[in-house]
Structure formats: C-alpha cells, structure tokens
Write an enzyme that holds these catalytic residues in place. Structure first.
Site, short mmCIF file in Angstrom:
data_model
loop_
_atom_site.label_atom_id
_atom_site.label_comp_id
_atom_site.label_asym_id
_atom_site.label_seq_id
_atom_site.Cartn_x
_atom_site.Cartn_y
_atom_site.Cartn_z
CE LYS A 117 -4.37 -0.98 2.16
NZ LYS A 117 -5.45 -0.84 2.87
CE LYS A 200 -7.22 -7.14 -1.59
NZ LYS A 200 -7.38 -6.57 -0.30
CE LYS A 203 -14.49 -2.49 1.45
NZ LYS A 203 -13.84 -2.47 2.86
P1 AMP Z 1 -11.35 -4.79 3.71
O1 AMP Z 1 -12.14 -4.49 2.52
O2 AMP Z 1 -9.79 -4.52 3.38
O3 AMP Z 1 -11.59 -4.37 4.99
O4 AMP Z 1 -11.43 -6.62 3.84
C1 AMP Z 1 -12.55 -7.07 4.65
C2 AMP Z 1 -12.43 -8.64 4.49
O5 AMP Z 1 -12.92 -8.94 3.13
C3 AMP Z 1 -11.05 -9.20 4.90
O6 AMP Z 1 -11.48 -10.41 5.71
C4 AMP Z 1 -10.48 -9.40 3.44
O7 AMP Z 1 -9.48 -10.67 3.53
C5 AMP Z 1 -11.75 -9.61 2.70
N1 AMP Z 1 -11.40 -9.40 1.25
C6 AMP Z 1 -11.04 -8.45 0.55
N2 AMP Z 1 -11.11 -8.36 -0.43
C7 AMP Z 1 -11.00 -9.67 -0.58
C8 AMP Z 1 -10.57 -10.60 -2.11
N3 AMP Z 1 -10.42 -10.06 -3.26
N4 AMP Z 1 -10.79 -11.77 -1.97
C9 AMP Z 1 -11.08 -12.36 -0.87
N5 AMP Z 1 -11.23 -11.70 0.35
C10 AMP Z 1 -11.27 -10.52 0.24
#
Ligand code: AMP
Ligand code: TRP
Length: 338
Positions: A117, A200, A203
């Site tokens: 990041k 990956k 958002k």
């Molecule tokens: P975040 O949006 O970074 O707060 O992620 C929240 C949860 O969603 C965490 O458990 C991440 O590991 C999961 N997550 C986010 N993006 C992915 C993705 N592309 N594939 C699988 N899990 C994801």
C-alpha cells in the site's frame, strides 16, 4: 505451561473505505453468516481502520452504514451476532495503544500489505497505516476471540495478532490472551480483479469494470462477467489445468464459492467448456445470488436510523465484553486505577 482454554468466539471486521465488493462477500461476509449460530459471533465495521487513509467526513458515516447494510442484507442477524462500528467502543483504541507498546518495529516492517500500500510513498503515508495491525490485534483480543474468518490477504495480520498475544503473555507472565486461529478456507480466499488476474479485487481499483460491487444491479453484474478478461483456451478437463491460468481459475473459484461447491466440481460440470458457455452461466448464477442481497441492502439503506439503532445496540453489548477485558489488561500492565 498449559494453554488456558477460552470459550470459542468469532470476531471479524470490514473497513468502510469504499463500497463492498464480491471479494468482501465471498472472502468474508458469506463466511461470517456461516459461522453465526455455531458459536458466539461479533462482527464489526472497523471505521477507525478506514481513516488510516483519507476519508471524506461527509461520506464516512454513510460508508459505515453501507457495510452494516451489507452484513444485514447477507443474513447477519443482530439477535444472533453482535454488530457494531468500532469507534463506538473506545476500548479498541485503548488496547490498540498498549499493543503499540508490545509489537516491535521489526515485526511491522515485515507486513507485506503495508509495503504494497505504501509502495515508494512510505514516508508520506500516515503513522496509523503503519501501526494498524496492532489495532487489528486489539480488535480481536479485546474479545478474547479464538477464531477470525478473513480472506488470504489478512493471514499475516492474524499471525501478528498471535505474536502480540504471545509476547504480552510472556512479558507479563500470564495466559491472559488466547492465540487466535485465522479461519481461511474454501475456494474464494483471494478473489482477483476481473481485468487482471494477478491483482486482488479491491474497493479502490481505478476501473469499476475490474470488480463486482455488492450494490451492482443485475445488468451490471452480467456485463462485468461477460467482459471479464480471460485467455482464449476453453476450460480444462481437470482442475490442475487451471494452475497457470489466473483469470480462468478466478472465474471458476467465484462460481464454486457462489454455489457452495469446490472448483473440482465446477470443472466436472463444465469440462472443456468455452467462455461463450461458462461466462453466461456464471453471470446468471451471480445475479441469482447477489441481486436479492443488493435489493435488501437498498432497503436497509433507505432507513439509516434503523441501521444506527442496530449499531448502537450492538455497541452496548460489545462494551459489556470489552470493558472488563480492558480493565484486567490495565491491571496486568500496572496502570493505576483509583
Ligand atoms: P477490507 O475490505 O480490506 O476491510 O477487507 C475485509 C475482509 O474482506 C477481509 O477479511 C479480507 O480478507 C476480505 N477480502 C477483501 N478483498 C478480498 C478478495 N479480493 N478476496 C477475498 N477476500 C477479500
Ligand atoms: N484489517 C482488515 C482488512 O483490512 C480489517 C480488520 C480490522 C479486521 N480489524 C479486524 C479483520 C479484526 C478481522 C479481525 O481487511
């Protein structure tokens, strides 16, 4: 020393830093729902993590509600799970500070997500972005959580949480914090970007075409899958044939996770199928699974006062668990309470 046994308890969280994606749904929320009812479950909207990068104050509260709406729409039930936003329980920040004093700078320097990041901009990002895994450890250990369902990208942070718990227990000669288990299982632990199978799905990517949002309507979902990048070859006859084909593997894994099956079973159903067959089938499946959730999210978002009420009531329950654990931590550390 024998490890103290802790009551099984699940904690996990999602940052309100942008709209929820299919990655969040399959990697996190759908699995949160699956664990509900099996043990005590606590799910948080981690707004204090979101502000490690700039968030428009006018948007942040709404994004927090939107993640909560995603939880509710997907099937989390406030009578079975504790649902709240992190900033309403100040003990997270307080335990986070103590863990900043337990974690070592060398440990933080190994965090690959920070390196990705911050990139070449590491001098300019916030100190909070660097320290955030210690706050994440506090989120988890404040509830003595034993199980944390997350996607693959969070594995290193849950391992750091175990390191922090071990060092705290060792330094203070106690067995106060559990060694939490990351729960990372199933076909969708790392959903990839639809335009580039080596990145990956997130958002915050540049193009909306690279991700499926939980609020996308049926036409948009179908269009995005039909335009998803793939190589020209048809699906293989066995799952091993996906190993050097990141885009193909990603679409098969999405299908598998949406339909609660393994990638092997998907290949057995579509051996040698061309994209002209598989992509429309995937689009139909995704619409069937996601459209009802996105409609339900819109219904919740039309009543923000009800979401706020649910989060407020969840925060009361969360505090009842967190505050005694924080007080005991202060006592162990020797912080005076008079
Ligand atoms: P975040 O949006 O970074 O707060 O992620 C929240 C949860 O969603 C965490 O458990 C991440 O590991 C999961 N997550 C986010 N993006 C992915 C993705 N592309 N594939 C699988 N899990 C994801
Ligand atoms: N760091 C996680 C992410 O970026 C979100 C998070 C914060 C979390 N605190 C948590 C996940 C505690 C699980 C448990 O995805």
């Amino acid at each position: 020393m024998t490890q103290t046994t802790f009551t099984p308890r699940v904690f996990s969280g999602i940052k309100p830093s942008g709209g929820l994606t299919l990655g969040n749904y399959l990697g996190a929320i759908k699995r949160f729902v699956g664990m509900q009812g099996q043990m005590e479950t606590i799910y948080c909207v981690v707004d204090m993590h979101a502000i490690t990068v700039w968030q428009d104050p006018k948007e942040l509260a709404n994004m927090t509600r939107e993640v909560a709406a995603g939880y509710l729409a997907a099937g989390l039930d406030p009578s079975q799970s504790i649902l709240f936003n992190q900033s309403q329980v100040s003990a997270h920040a307080e335990l986070g500070w103590i863990f900043n004093c337990v974690a070592r700078v060398g440990w933080m320097n190994r965090m690959t997500q920070f390196k990705d990041k911050a990139g070449s901009n590491a001098e300019k990002v916030s100190l909070g972005l660097y320290a955030y895994p210690a706050l994440m450890a506090a989120d988890i250990l404040l509830y003595h959580a034993t199980h944390v369902p997350v996607g693959e990208d969070q594995k290193q942070h849950v391992e750091l949480t175990r390191d922090i718990a071990s060092k705290f227990n060792h330094d203070f000669k106690t067995e106060f914090f559990p060694l939490t288990t990351p729960v990372i299982e199933g076909p969708a632990m790392r959903i990839m970007n639809l335009r580039d199978g080596t990145k990956k799905m997130s958002k915050s990517g540049e193009s909306d075409m690279e991700r499926i949002n939980m609020t996308d309507d049926a036409d948009t979902i179908a269009k995005k899958f039909k335009k998803a990048k793939t190589d020209p070859a048809p699906l293989p006859e066995t799952v091993e044939g996906l190993s050097d084909r990141p885009e193909a593997r990603n679409l098969v894994e999405i299908y598998a996770a949406l339909n609660d099956m393994t990638a092997e079973a998907v290949i057995a159903e579509y051996p040698g199928a061309g994209w002209g067959t598989f992509k429309p089938a995937l689009a139909d499946l995704a619409v069937a699974k996601l459209a009802p959730i996105s409609e339900e999210m819109a219904r919740f978002m039309a009543d923000p006062a009800e979401i706020d009420r649910i989060l407020g009531a969840g925060a009361v329950k969360a505090r009842a668990i967190a505050e005694p654990i924080l007080r005991q931590t202060y006592d162990i550390v020797g912080l005076l309470r008079s």
